[in-house]
Design a protein around this motif. Sequence first.
Motif, PDB file in Angstrom:
ATOM      1  N   SER A   8     -86.238 103.725  94.358  1.00 34.39           N
ATOM      2  CA  SER A   8     -85.026 104.247  93.752  1.00 34.39           C
ATOM      3  C   SER A   8     -85.161 104.144  92.247  1.00 34.39           C
ATOM      4  N   HIS A   9     -84.283 104.821  91.539  1.00 33.47           N
ATOM      5  CA  HIS A   9     -84.365 104.785  90.093  1.00 33.47           C
ATOM      6  C   HIS A   9     -83.054 104.303  89.489  1.00 33.47           C
ATOM      7  N   THR A  19     -92.809  99.207  79.470  1.00 29.30           N
ATOM      8  CA  THR A  19     -94.126  98.620  79.698  1.00 29.30           C
ATOM      9  C   THR A  19     -94.199  97.803  80.982  1.00 29.30           C
ATOM     10  N   SER A  20     -93.073  97.628  81.688  1.00 28.89           N
ATOM     11  CA  SER A  20     -93.103  96.834  82.910  1.00 28.89           C
ATOM     12  C   SER A  20     -93.702  97.648  84.053  1.00 28.89           C
ATOM     13  N   ASN A  21     -94.332  96.966  84.984  1.00 26.69           N
ATOM     14  CA  ASN A  21     -94.931  97.624  86.139  1.00 26.69           C
ATOM     15  C   ASN A  21     -94.032  97.423  87.347  1.00 26.69           C
ATOM     16  N   LEU A  22     -93.377  98.484  87.768  1.00 25.98           N
ATOM     17  CA  LEU A  22     -92.517  98.454  88.935  1.00 25.98           C
ATOM     18  C   LEU A  22     -93.381  98.716  90.156  1.00 25.98           C
ATOM     19  N   VAL A  31     -95.398 105.302  89.931  1.00 26.92           N
ATOM     20  CA  VAL A  31     -95.690 106.242  88.857  1.00 26.92           C
ATOM     21  C   VAL A  31     -94.422 107.005  88.497  1.00 26.92           C
ATOM     22  N   VAL A  32     -94.341 107.478  87.256  1.00 25.47           N
ATOM     23  CA  VAL A  32     -93.192 108.261  86.813  1.00 25.47           C
ATOM     24  C   VAL A  32     -93.422 109.717  87.196  1.00 25.47           C
ATOM     25  N   PHE A  45     -88.134 109.938  87.580  1.00 26.43           N
ATOM     26  CA  PHE A  45     -87.924 108.858  88.541  1.00 26.43           C
ATOM     27  C   PHE A  45     -89.259 108.206  88.829  1.00 26.43           C
ATOM     28  N   ARG A  46     -89.230 107.032  89.397  1.00 19.84           N
ATOM     29  CA  ARG A  46     -90.473 106.348  89.771  1.00 19.84           C
ATOM     30  C   ARG A  46     -90.683 106.518  91.261  1.00 19.84           C
ATOM     31  N   GLY A  47     -91.937 106.775  91.634  1.00 19.85           N
ATOM     32  CA  GLY A  47     -92.257 107.001  93.031  1.00 19.85           C
ATOM     33  C   GLY A  47     -93.613 106.436  93.398  1.00 19.85           C
ATOM     34  N   CYS A  48     -93.883 106.445  94.675  1.00 19.38           N
ATOM     35  CA  CYS A  48     -95.136 105.922  95.211  1.00 19.38           C
ATOM     36  C   CYS A  48     -96.325 106.764  94.723  1.00 19.38           C
TER      37      CYS A  48
END
Length: 55
Positions: A8-9, A19-22, A31-32, A45-48
């Motif tokens: 989720s974003h 700079t953080s790694n989600l 990845v964005v 958004f960030r996704g797999c």
Amino acid sequence: MAGGGGMSHGSSSSRRGPTSNLLCSCGKVAVVRTVKSGPNLGLKFRGCPLWPVSV
């Protein structure tokens, strides 16, 4: 988000800084991505990183 690995974003992820790694639920760094169609066109958004899986 079908096949998105449950990412989720929400606003809590934006407070962590760029700079953080989600981590994705698969354990890899998310990845964005950018929405390509629909009402959220252009939003990020960030996704797999494994989605979509190439066979």
